[in-house]
Motif scaffolding. Structure first.
Motif, short mmCIF file in Angstrom:
data_model
loop_
_atom_site.label_atom_id
_atom_site.label_comp_id
_atom_site.label_asym_id
_atom_site.label_seq_id
_atom_site.Cartn_x
_atom_site.Cartn_y
_atom_site.Cartn_z
N GLY A 236 10.48 1.04 6.84
CA GLY A 236 9.39 1.96 7.16
C GLY A 236 8.31 2.05 6.11
O GLY A 236 7.31 2.73 6.30
N ARG A 237 8.51 1.36 4.97
CA ARG A 237 7.48 1.36 3.92
C ARG A 237 7.37 -0.02 3.29
O ARG A 237 8.27 -0.86 3.44
CB ARG A 237 7.78 2.41 2.85
N THR A 238 6.26 -0.24 2.60
CA THR A 238 6.09 -1.51 1.89
C THR A 238 6.79 -1.41 0.54
O THR A 238 6.47 -0.55 -0.27
CB THR A 238 4.59 -1.82 1.67
N LEU A 239 7.74 -2.30 0.30
CA LEU A 239 8.48 -2.30 -0.97
C LEU A 239 7.73 -3.09 -2.03
O LEU A 239 8.15 -3.12 -3.19
CB LEU A 239 9.86 -2.90 -0.75
N MET A 240 6.65 -3.74 -1.64
CA MET A 240 5.80 -4.49 -2.56
C MET A 240 4.41 -4.56 -1.96
O MET A 240 4.21 -4.29 -0.79
CB MET A 240 6.36 -5.90 -2.76
N GLY A 241 3.46 -4.93 -2.78
CA GLY A 241 2.08 -5.03 -2.31
C GLY A 241 1.12 -4.42 -3.30
O GLY A 241 1.22 -3.23 -3.61
N HIS A 242 0.23 -5.24 -3.82
CA HIS A 242 -0.76 -4.74 -4.77
C HIS A 242 -1.84 -3.97 -4.02
O HIS A 242 -2.16 -4.26 -2.86
CB HIS A 242 -1.39 -5.90 -5.55
N GLU A 243 -2.39 -2.97 -4.69
CA GLU A 243 -3.46 -2.18 -4.08
C GLU A 243 -4.61 -3.06 -3.63
O GLU A 243 -4.95 -4.04 -4.28
CB GLU A 243 -4.01 -1.16 -5.09
N SER A 244 -5.21 -2.67 -2.52
CA SER A 244 -6.43 -3.33 -2.08
C SER A 244 -7.57 -2.94 -3.01
O SER A 244 -7.58 -1.84 -3.57
CB SER A 244 -6.76 -2.90 -0.64
N SER A 245 -8.52 -3.85 -3.20
CA SER A 245 -9.67 -3.54 -4.07
C SER A 245 -10.37 -2.28 -3.59
O SER A 245 -10.81 -1.44 -4.37
CB SER A 245 -10.66 -4.71 -4.08
N LYS A 246 -10.49 -2.15 -2.31
CA LYS A 246 -11.02 -0.92 -1.70
C LYS A 246 -9.86 -0.24 -0.98
O LYS A 246 -9.17 -0.86 -0.18
CB LYS A 246 -12.13 -1.24 -0.70
N ASN A 247 -9.65 1.02 -1.28
CA ASN A 247 -8.65 1.78 -0.51
C ASN A 247 -9.30 3.08 -0.02
O ASN A 247 -10.07 3.05 0.93
CB ASN A 247 -7.36 2.00 -1.31
N GLN A 248 -9.04 4.19 -0.68
CA GLN A 248 -9.62 5.46 -0.22
C GLN A 248 -10.61 6.05 -1.22
O GLN A 248 -11.04 7.20 -1.06
CB GLN A 248 -8.51 6.47 0.06
N GLN A 249 -10.98 5.26 -2.25
CA GLN A 249 -11.77 5.84 -3.33
C GLN A 249 -13.17 6.28 -2.90
O GLN A 249 -13.76 7.17 -3.52
CB GLN A 249 -11.85 4.88 -4.53
N LEU A 250 -13.71 5.71 -1.84
CA LEU A 250 -15.04 6.12 -1.38
C LEU A 250 -15.00 7.36 -0.49
O LEU A 250 -16.04 7.89 -0.10
CB LEU A 250 -15.72 4.97 -0.63
N GLU A 251 -13.79 7.80 -0.16
CA GLU A 251 -13.60 9.01 0.67
C GLU A 251 -14.37 8.93 1.98
O GLU A 251 -14.95 9.91 2.45
CB GLU A 251 -14.02 10.26 -0.13
N ASP A 252 -14.39 7.72 2.56
CA ASP A 252 -15.19 7.50 3.76
C ASP A 252 -14.37 7.46 5.05
O ASP A 252 -14.93 7.30 6.13
CB ASP A 252 -15.99 6.20 3.63
N HIS A 253 -13.06 7.59 4.91
CA HIS A 253 -12.22 7.53 6.12
C HIS A 253 -11.95 8.92 6.68
O HIS A 253 -11.92 9.12 7.90
CB HIS A 253 -10.90 6.82 5.81
N TYR A 254 -11.78 9.90 5.80
CA TYR A 254 -11.44 11.26 6.22
C TYR A 254 -12.52 11.83 7.14
O TYR A 254 -13.70 11.89 6.78
CB TYR A 254 -11.27 12.14 4.99
N PHE A 255 -12.10 12.23 8.35
CA PHE A 255 -13.01 12.80 9.36
C PHE A 255 -14.09 11.81 9.81
O PHE A 255 -15.09 12.21 10.40
CB PHE A 255 -13.67 14.08 8.85
N GLY A 256 -13.90 10.52 9.51
CA GLY A 256 -14.87 9.53 9.96
C GLY A 256 -14.71 9.24 11.44
O GLY A 256 -13.85 9.81 12.12
N ALA A 257 -15.55 8.33 11.94
CA ALA A 257 -15.47 7.95 13.36
C ALA A 257 -14.13 7.28 13.62
O ALA A 257 -13.71 6.38 12.89
CB ALA A 257 -16.61 7.00 13.70
N ILE A 258 -13.45 7.70 14.66
CA ILE A 258 -12.13 7.16 14.98
C ILE A 258 -12.30 5.78 15.59
O ILE A 258 -13.06 5.60 16.55
CB ILE A 258 -11.38 8.09 15.96
N PRO A 259 -11.60 4.75 15.06
CA PRO A 259 -11.73 3.39 15.60
C PRO A 259 -11.39 3.35 17.09
O PRO A 259 -10.55 4.12 17.58
CB PRO A 259 -10.71 2.60 14.78
#
Length: 728
Positions: A236-259
């Motif tokens: 149910g979770r990723t046991l490995m995987g480096h962070e993406s260069s872009k993740n949530q740092q721009l705070e642009d997903h919260y309350f954004g347009a739903i895909p």
């Protein structure tokens, strides 16, 4: 395998939204159409049966077999008209999920044929194999009988072709083996205790309800990408995987347009939920990429909990129709926010009064303060237990991170309410008198009505007052809400009983009722002051301060579970009639065993992936670098070749170091598991897995993630975070 990664990525990019037709009716027209609710009961039951079943639901009146038979006949008739061919007792074993065994509506007719049959006996009770579910040693294979028993307070519903009947699950010897049975007992305990306290203010109150409004957070991942990640598939979770260069740092997903694809999934989920009587109201993007939230209107606690479990099952089912897999794990991705399930909890009377809401008169505000302080006292006295009620191997990854409450239970009240309590605490006894029922000398009457909308929001508080309710934010997204709710309601019930005993004693000594209430409240405000904290729960300073205040600061999940067996916890559960010591001991055995098994599975999966994916892939890339170094020597003079190949040599050395470390650590982890598995005590085994195995998982992951940054992207076999989190 690398070809699979790129193939599923390409397929995911090409996927189109699965359009969901909008029903012709308004939501109010099809709301509850798949539920045997009161309207259906009125239609399909006799007047006598309807009166008795509603009396049972409303007042807890015992149900006789004659009424059960009548209800079964009406329920079967409705279900068959709706296309149902089977029925099941739907219950909540100690697995965090639900369980069901389907039986057809058929019996022999005695003439060589079949007849649709469903009796009151089948409605009321069935006999699942109790030894096949987690039971903590209460049931063994040679004494396997258990009973599932109908819960009339939660209406039956139809999913597909099956009539689902909500039930409790108990052992042959009477102990509860589920979450629903103790939850119902806790709700009854808080009803009785709160009703008694309400009588100080309104003798007409006959019942107090506990309400729950949950907020379900979750991730959606493309089904192909999910299938190409064995760790997601199995843990149910990723046991490995480096962070993406872009993740949530721009705070642009919260309350954004739903895909678009996600919106169609949400639309179908809402339609099917409304048909099942689940009043979903809110949907939005959450903070992390591909993270979302849904929430219903609050409901009575038992029903709300059933609805949450049902919604989670619907999410899993419907997401696949839209080419997604839903991730309910509390921390499926490292480096971005995890998922919780905020539990908004309150108490309300059958006369329509919310007990956590301030009023307009001094008397109403005194009632408000009375219940607020008693909740704070319950949380203070049982802060360790409440933490245990939300603790798990999965939620441990989320608690204490910078997107979730810390692993220390405290309560945020906001400036205004804190000032009121401080005023009460510092007042002299002679100031705590009431000038009749019309006015108080104490300024309680000045709690503004704006309080409901004027309390600040402290996102770092695990148990925050938010205007007319408390928000228990520490609950994990995958959890059964009943675990937290039965502990909270039982603790509040015990505290209200204690409060009433103390107040009655002062009244018996000649104190006026409200003066007695204020005197006890003043004492309790001082006593529970340690649980109140309005500051930054993420800070290291708070951890030091919380320890100084005597709050439970333990972070080891297996040790946190000890709180269930503290004498204060056992006394509380037994005095409220919620659970016995034997049941608590059995549940802890289940909790420790479950913790061990989850870490054990993660260790096995990580070891397999490390040895069969990561090391071979890294070695393959390393070989190409070695080949390049030799070819450079053939092309250039030794000095120049050495300079030109220096970076390649660094990569070769780095890969050698990291793959050797991973191999050694995997072997060490295997041996450590063998030693741990021989430990007989489930508690000690779980503690060993926490102390020895979990750090190894993190150490191995660190080096795998570093390899991901070095190895050629074209040969890396597993989908990366940028693909998992940004393909929708």
């Amino acid at each position: 395998m690398s070809k699979l990664r790129f193939r599923v990525v390409e397929t995911a990019f090409k996927k189109q939204a699965v359009e969901v037709p909008t029903p012709d009716e308004r939501p109010s027209g099809y709301f509850g159409q798949n539920v045997f609710n009161r309207a259906k009961m009125f239609k399909y039951l006799t007047e006598k049966a309807y009166g008795r079943i509603t009396d049972c639901i409303d007042n807890g009146t015992p149900l006789d077999r004659e009424t059960a038979d009548a209800v079964a006949i009406g329920m079967k008739k409705w279900a068959i008209e709706m296309g149902a061919t089977h029925y099941t007792h739907w219950f909540h074993p100690l697995t965090e999920g639900t369980a069901e065994k389907h039986d057809a509506f058929v019996e022999h007719d005695g003439k060589g044929g079949m007849v649709e049959e469903f009796s009151g006996k089948l409605l009321i009770q069935q006999e699942p194999d109790a030894s096949s579910f987690p039971n903590g040693g209460i049931r063994n294979t040679f004494e396997a009988r258990g009973y599932s028993a109908w819960d009339p307070s939660s209406p039956a519903f139809i999913v597909g072709d099956t009539l689902c009947i909500p039930t409790i699950f108990i052992a042959y010897t009477g102990e509860s083996l589920d979450y629903k049975a103790p939850l119902l007992k806790a709700l009854e305990a808080v009803n009785k205790a709160a009703t008694d306290v309400c009588h100080y203010f309104n003798p007409d109150v006959k019942k107090v309800y506990a309400y729950l409004g949950w907020e379900q957070e979750y991730f959606l991942v493309d089904e192909g990408l999910y299938a190409a990640r064995p760790d997601l598939l199995l843990t149910g979770r990723t046991l490995m995987g480096h962070e993406s260069s872009k993740n949530q740092q721009l705070e642009d997903h919260y309350f954004g347009a739903i895909p678009t694809r996600v919106m169609e999934f949400m639309k179908e989920l809402e339609i099917e939920s409304l048909k099942l009587g689940i009043p979903l109201k809110t949907r939005h993007n959450e903070v992390a990429p591909n993270q979302f939230e849904l929430a219903p209107i609050f409901e009575e606690c038992n029903l709300a909990n059933d609805h949450n479990l049902l919604v989670m099952a619907l999410m899993r089912k419907i997401s696949r129709k839209h080419g997604f897999r839903v991730l309910l794990h509390e921390k499926p991705f490292k480096g971005v926010n995890g998922s919780g399930k905020h539990n908004n909890w309150s108490l309300g009377t059958d006369t329509g009064i919310l007990l956590m809401a301030p009023g307009k008169t001094p008397e109403e505000n005194l009632r408000f303060i009375t219940f607020i302080v008693n909740v704070l006292m319950a949380v203070y006295r049982h802060n360790g237990l409440l933490k245990a009620s939300i603790s798990s191997a999965t939620n441990a990854h989320r608690l204490g991170a910078n997107e979730a409450p810390p692993a220390i239970i405290s309560s945020f009240l906001g400036t205004q309410l804190s000032k009121v309590l401080e005023h009460l605490e510092k007042s002299e006894p002679e100031d705590l008198m009431l000038a009749g029922k019309q006015g108080m000398k104490l300024d309680i009457a000045r709690i503004p009505e704006l309080l409901i909308d004027n309390t600040d929001r402290n996102r770092t508080s695990p148990f925050a007052f938010t205007g007319n309710r408390f928000e228990f934010r520490a609950v994990g997204s995958e959890a059964n809400c009943a675990s937290a709710m039965l502990a909270l309601n039982a603790a509040v019930a015990e505290q209200l009983k204690t409060f009433k005993t103390e107040v009655d004693a002062k009244i018996a000594d000649g104190k006026e009722t409200f003066a007695a209430i204020l005197e006890v409240l003043r004492k309790d405000i001082k006593e529970c002051k340690a649980i109140r904290f309005d500051g930054n729960g993420y800070s290291d300073e708070w951890k030091v301060e919380a320890a100084r205040r005597g709050l439970d600061c333990e972070t080891s999940v297996p040790v946190i579970f000890d709180n269930y067996l503290k004498e204060s916890s056992v006394r509380m559960f037994e005095s409220t009639g919620v659970m016995t010591r034997k049941e608590l001991e059995a549940r802890n055995e289940v909790k420790w065993e479950t913790y061990t098994k989850k870490i054990q599975i993660e260790a096995r999966v990580l070891g397999d992936l490390a040895m069969n994916h990561n090391i071979p892939t890294a070695t393959k890339y390393q070989t190409s670098q070695i080949d390049n170094v030799y070819k450079m020597k053939d092309l250039f003079p030794a000095d120049k070749a050495s300079i030109l190949s220096s970076r390649n040599l660094e990569i070769i050395e780095d890969i050698a170091y990291r793959t050797n470390f991973i191999k050694e650590k995997v072997d060490e982890m295997v041996e450590a598991r063998k030693v741990a598995n021989k430990i007989e005590s489930e508690r000690e085994k779980a503690i060993t897995y926490h102390d020895k195995i979990v750090p190894m998982l993190e150490a191995i992951r660190y080096h795998i993630d570093k390899l991901e940054l070095v190895v050629d992207d074209q040969i890396w076999t597993l989908p990366k975070y940028r693909e998992l989190l940004f393909i929708r």
